[in-house]
Design an enzyme around this catalytic site. Structure first.
Site: not given
Ligand code: NDP
Length: 296
Positions: A60, A104, A127
């Site tokens: 990422k 995460q 997200d």
């Protein structure tokens, strides 16, 4: 000749050409933002050292930097207390220089009871896990203030890039998680597909998949979808979200690729399919967040 015919017919829905095109767009947008003194900035919260999570977060970060955005991985100890963890997030929520923040997953045991969707402010939730962002896809109206979850968004981007018709099509999604199956079922419904959301309690799954135009595997079971789930038309499309690894680090999807390859119209590879599309969506969301600052 028969083998050649099948090989020529099955389309492999690779992410790379789409990723390349979107990367170009993102680089241009990032340049524009920087000219206006806004550098898109993502913070990634990594708790502990789960090897897969380390790889995902590194990927990422790399992609953010490739398009010209900033990304910082905040490494927190596996044993961090709930209070300290929340404090870190609150500081990020208040930080005006940070446009997006993601946590995460998975989190260590002492933090798993937390509702991660509510920990990051809606406007930094790139997200797309925040209840208000989820509501926007439930409602079927997305404004530049709403973020669509990355994997489902990436799947739609890929399907559209390959001009796969969705309206009126039967889609069976296997897996009803909050990060893949459920939001994807909404996005596909918004695209006028008829969606069946299957899970571990679904009865007669094979009867459902045999009737599907598109099958999405998002269950996390290596090589699960074999030929016995397909009909004989050779016209079905398989989207494989699964990322499963064996002891030696080899990666497998949820579909048994070699078994079904000759019996489908199109299939996404693992790796090189939905994985990269997810990262592309994340950085699209980050730039969307950064753009709010100067409203372009
Ligand atoms: P979860 O473990 O959260 O959910 C799995 C879902 O699959 C559940 O709904 C479960 O049903 C269902 N399921 C499990 N076994 C069966 C079965 N035998 N038959 C039918 N349904 C079944 O998984 P995630 O959604 O987080 O991830 C799914 C896969 O996608 C994983 O391999 C993951 O690594 C991968 N992934 C890939 C991403 C990418 O970027 N490519 C991003 C996110 C995930 P029930 O609800 O009844 O338990």
């Amino acid at each position: 000749t028969l083998i050649y015919y099948h090989l020529a017919m099955t389309q492999i829905l690779v992410a790379s050409p789409i990723k390349k095109k979107i990367t170009k767009e993102l680089k241009a947008e990032c340049k524009l933002l920087k000219e206006r003194n806004v550098t898109p900035f993502l913070k990634v919260i990594l708790v502990g050292h789960d090897p897969a999570s380390v790889v995902y977060t590194t990927n990422k970060k790399k992609f953010c930097e490739k398009v010209g955005a900033k990304c910082e991985i905040i490494e927190l100890p596996e044993t961090i207390s709930e209070k300290d963890f929340i404090n870190v997030l609150n500081d990020i929520n208040k930080d005006k220089n940070v446009h997006g923040c993601i946590i995460q997953l998975p989190l260590p045991l002492q933090l798993t009871h937390l509702d991660v969707g509510t920990l990051i402010n809606k406007d930094k939730d790139v997200d797309g896990f925040h209840p208000e962002n989820l509501y926007s896809i439930l409602r079927g109206q997305y404004t530049p203030l709403d973020f669509v979850s990355c994997t489902p968004k990436g799947i739609i981007t890929l399907l559209k890039a390959y001009e796969i018709p969705l309206a009126g099509k039967n889609v069976v999604i296997i897996g009803r998680s909050m990060i893949v199956g459920k939001p994807l079922s909404m996005l596909l419904t918004n695209e006028n597909a008829t969606v069946t959301l299957a899970h571990s309690k679904t009865e007669n799954l094979k009867e459902l998949t045999k009737k599907a135009d598109i099958i999405v595997c998002a269950l996390g079971k290596a090589n699960f979808l074999d030929r016995s789930f397909l009909n004989s038309s050779n016209n079905q499309i398989v989207i494989d979200v699964g990322i499963n690894k064996d002891g030696e680090g080899n990666m497998f999807g949820d579909a048994n690729y070699s078994d079904i390859f000759d019996h489908v119209q199109a299939i996404t590879p693992v790796p090189g399919g939905i994985g990269p599309m997810t990262i592309v969506s994340l950085v699209q969301n980050l730039l969307q967040a950064a753009k709010k600052e100067i409203s372009i």
